[in-house]
Write a protein that holds these residues in place. Structure first.
Motif, PDB file in Angstrom:
ATOM      1  N   THR A 108       0.862  -0.973   0.457  1.00 25.85           N
ATOM      2  CA  THR A 108      -0.332   0.108   0.142  1.00 25.85           C
ATOM      3  C   THR A 108       0.856   1.270   0.371  1.00 25.85           C
ATOM      4  O   THR A 108       2.033   1.613   0.496  1.00 25.85           O
ATOM      5  CB  THR A 108      -0.578  -0.276   1.348  1.00 25.85           C
ATOM      6  N   TYR A 109       0.235   2.935  -0.901  1.00 29.76           N
ATOM      7  CA  TYR A 109       1.235   4.011  -1.269  1.00 29.76           C
ATOM      8  C   TYR A 109       0.164   4.504  -0.597  1.00 29.76           C
ATOM      9  O   TYR A 109      -0.693   4.562  -1.150  1.00 29.76           O
ATOM     10  CB  TYR A 109       2.064   3.085  -1.917  1.00 29.76           C
ATOM     11  N   ASP A 118      -3.424   0.824  -2.963  1.00 32.40           N
ATOM     12  CA  ASP A 118      -2.723  -0.845  -2.711  1.00 32.40           C
ATOM     13  C   ASP A 118      -2.634  -1.564  -3.748  1.00 32.40           C
ATOM     14  O   ASP A 118      -3.026  -0.974  -4.696  1.00 32.40           O
ATOM     15  CB  ASP A 118      -4.570  -1.337  -2.197  1.00 32.40           C
ATOM     16  N   TYR A 119      -1.104  -2.254  -4.101  1.00 31.36           N
ATOM     17  CA  TYR A 119      -1.034  -2.383  -5.401  1.00 31.36           C
ATOM     18  C   TYR A 119      -0.133  -3.208  -5.356  1.00 31.36           C
ATOM     19  O   TYR A 119       0.422  -4.180  -4.603  1.00 31.36           O
ATOM     20  CB  TYR A 119       0.489  -1.087  -5.768  1.00 31.36           C
ATOM     21  N   ALA A 120       0.033  -4.282  -6.673  1.00 31.86           N
ATOM     22  CA  ALA A 120       0.813  -5.246  -6.731  1.00 31.86           C
ATOM     23  C   ALA A 120       1.825  -5.040  -7.700  1.00 31.86           C
ATOM     24  O   ALA A 120       1.766  -4.409  -7.807  1.00 31.86           O
ATOM     25  CB  ALA A 120      -0.151  -7.023  -7.413  1.00 31.86           C
ATOM     26  N   SER A 146     -12.738  -7.279  -2.593  1.00 33.25           N
ATOM     27  CA  SER A 146     -11.409  -7.540  -3.663  1.00 33.25           C
ATOM     28  C   SER A 146     -10.604  -6.837  -2.534  1.00 33.25           C
ATOM     29  O   SER A 146      -9.918  -6.934  -1.514  1.00 33.25           O
ATOM     30  CB  SER A 146     -12.362  -6.353  -4.378  1.00 33.25           C
ATOM     31  N   ASP A 147      -9.760  -7.092  -3.388  1.00 29.53           N
ATOM     32  CA  ASP A 147      -7.670  -6.727  -2.857  1.00 29.53           C
ATOM     33  C   ASP A 147      -7.068  -7.121  -3.976  1.00 29.53           C
ATOM     34  O   ASP A 147      -7.881  -6.697  -5.149  1.00 29.53           O
ATOM     35  CB  ASP A 147      -7.167  -7.989  -2.147  1.00 29.53           C
ATOM     36  N   VAL A 148      -5.612  -7.099  -4.284  1.00 29.22           N
ATOM     37  CA  VAL A 148      -5.222  -5.811  -5.377  1.00 29.22           C
ATOM     38  C   VAL A 148      -4.985  -7.254  -6.507  1.00 29.22           C
ATOM     39  O   VAL A 148      -4.147  -7.309  -7.392  1.00 29.22           O
ATOM     40  CB  VAL A 148      -4.127  -5.219  -5.310  1.00 29.22           C
ATOM     41  N   SER A 209      -2.459  11.998  -8.830  1.00 31.49           N
ATOM     42  CA  SER A 209      -1.556  11.343  -7.268  1.00 31.49           C
ATOM     43  C   SER A 209      -1.395  10.335  -7.853  1.00 31.49           C
ATOM     44  O   SER A 209      -0.315   9.445  -7.618  1.00 31.49           O
ATOM     45  CB  SER A 209      -2.758  10.612  -6.420  1.00 31.49           C
ATOM     46  N   LEU A 210      -1.729   9.523  -9.234  1.00 29.10           N
ATOM     47  CA  LEU A 210      -1.354   7.911  -9.471  1.00 29.10           C
ATOM     48  C   LEU A 210       0.379   8.116  -9.927  1.00 29.10           C
ATOM     49  O   LEU A 210       0.534   7.413 -10.264  1.00 29.10           O
ATOM     50  CB  LEU A 210      -2.321   7.387 -10.819  1.00 29.10           C
ATOM     51  N   TYR A 211       0.300   9.783 -11.187  1.00 28.27           N
ATOM     52  CA  TYR A 211       1.608   9.823 -11.345  1.00 28.27           C
ATOM     53  C   TYR A 211       2.194   9.668  -9.836  1.00 28.27           C
ATOM     54  O   TYR A 211       3.908   9.677 -10.335  1.00 28.27           O
ATOM     55  CB  TYR A 211       1.134  10.829 -11.649  1.00 28.27           C
ATOM     56  N   GLU A 212       2.469  10.755  -9.294  1.00 24.43           N
ATOM     57  CA  GLU A 212       3.069  10.896  -7.522  1.00 24.43           C
ATOM     58  C   GLU A 212       3.960   9.521  -7.102  1.00 24.43           C
ATOM     59  O   GLU A 212       4.150   8.945  -7.319  1.00 24.43           O
ATOM     60  CB  GLU A 212       2.254  11.621  -6.738  1.00 24.43           C
ATOM     61  N   PHE A 213       2.195   8.509  -7.262  1.00 28.35           N
ATOM     62  CA  PHE A 213       2.995   6.755  -6.868  1.00 28.35           C
ATOM     63  C   PHE A 213       3.989   6.429  -8.209  1.00 28.35           C
ATOM     64  O   PHE A 213       4.936   5.808  -7.595  1.00 28.35           O
ATOM     65  CB  PHE A 213       1.738   6.670  -7.531  1.00 28.35           C
TER      66      PHE A 213
END
Length: 366
Positions: A108-109, A118-120, A146-148, A209-213
């Motif tokens: 998670t970030y 949440d990310y895989a 759900s989950d990633v 925010s996605l770009y930052e991540f």
């Protein structure tokens, strides 16, 4: 006998409300095995049952348009019985689940504006300076059940960690973020989800925010090249990231992308044209109409002299594995929106014999 107890959608209701049903499953094989499920000869304390699956049966996922996304069915049970001289006492709920997504790590970030992703992620055995970011569709966003792994299992996203894909692109890190709602969400409150349709333009609540991540993760792993791709909602976000940050991405693969061409300005087309692009869609897509989305956008990119532009247009989406057929014995025909199947199986062709995987490999390895 195996009876599946799971949630199913009621298509007679407006929101396809969920209810539970008990459905008979077809057994394709049953045999004695070792503790790992491998078939053995002779007596054993373990046995395995293989069940038939198809595009319409055997999924542990539930979906309702009220939530707009898939999630793990709760309950999901297999009631197993045996009419013979062996006594079975098998609990219907599973205690362990193994999937092709298990090779991906979960994490998670939180970005500077408080957005939680949440990310895989997957890292190749050998060190790599490249990163491929996969952006999921509407059905695979966040849900309490759900989950990633759903962004990987909702379609054949696990192919991104396969030897074939990795070898073709020279080995790359894979990042799969999960959106809290959906990428086309304009305000983070889903207010543009009206009458089961999303009213979208070129603004997403998640773009910055996605770009930052992505930049954080790329720096963390030392990536020098970043490519992006995604389907439907994810194709939409792939286009938005490419047009907003054209100097940061070395390639983009928008699949059945959902950006209405009428909402794209000429300046945005000029920015998008700076990025190498490989579009994938099916001509019979009933969800993201090509004449409203990809086709006019591609024409404008050609007029803007996009120097690395490739297109795969399928006439329809059919099963190519030979496993699934209709009543007449013809290949199973999928909804035309599911053109990502051709990407997942490396079956795209831009007209010159170049697939999206091969094209991506050329960019990432040069």
């Amino acid at each position: 006998k195996v009876i599946e107890h799971k949630m199913v959608s009621d298509e007679s209701t407006t929101n396809m409300d969920l209810h539970t049903e008990r459905l008979p499953r077809k057994i394709t094989a049953a045999y004695l095995c070792d503790i790992y499920g491998n078939r053995i000869e002779g007596p054993s304390a373990h046995f395995a049952i293989e069940l038939y699956v198809s595009p319409t049966e055997g999924s542990p996922f539930a979906n309702t348009t009220k939530a707009g996304i898939f999630h793990w069915s709760t309950p999901y049970e297999l009631n197993i019985s045996y009419d013979g001289d062996m006594i079975l006492a098998i609990h219907p709920s599973y205690t362990q689940m193994t999937t092709a997504a298990d090779m991906f790590a979960k994490n998670t970030y939180t970005t500077s504006d408080g957005t939680v992703y949440d990310y895989a992620s997957y890292s190749p055995e050998n060190d790599s300076k490249t990163l491929f970011v996969w952006l999921h569709g509407l059905g695979e966003g966040h849900h309490k059940n759900s989950d990633v792994y759903l962004p990987l299992l909702g379609h054949k996203g696990t192919c991104l960690a396969s030897d074939k894909f990795q070898n073709m692109i020279g080995g790359a890190h894979i990042l799969v973020p999960q959106c809290q709602t959906y990428w086309m969400d304009g305000d983070g409150q889903q207010s543009n989800f009206v009458n089961r349709l999303i009213e979208a333009d070129t603004h997403s609540y998640y773009t910055e925010s996605l770009y930052e991540f992505i930049m954080y993760y790329a720096k963390k792993i030392g990536a020098e090249k970043i490519a992006i791709g995604g389907c439907s909602n994810g194709g939409y976000m792939s286009v938005l990231l490419a047009m907003n940050y054209p100097d940061k991405f070395c390639a983009a693969i928008p699949i059945c992308e959902a950006v209405p061409d009428a909402s794209i300005s000429d300046e945005q087309i000029k920015q998008l044209a700076k990025v190498p692009l490989y579009f994938i869609y099916s001509a019979d897509d009933p969800v993201v109409i090509p004449e409203v989305h990809e086709i006019p956008t591609i024409r404008r990119l050609q007029a803007a002299e996009c120097k690395d532009l490739h297109v795969f247009e399928a006439k329809e989406v059919i099963d190519t594995s030979g496993l699934y057929k209709d009543a007449l014995g013809n290949p199973h025909k999928y909804n035309g929106h599911l053109s990502w199947i051709y990407f997942d199986n490396n079956e795209t062709d831009d007209g010159t014999g170049l697939s999206a995987w091969e094209w991506l490999g050329q960019i990432l390895t040069k």
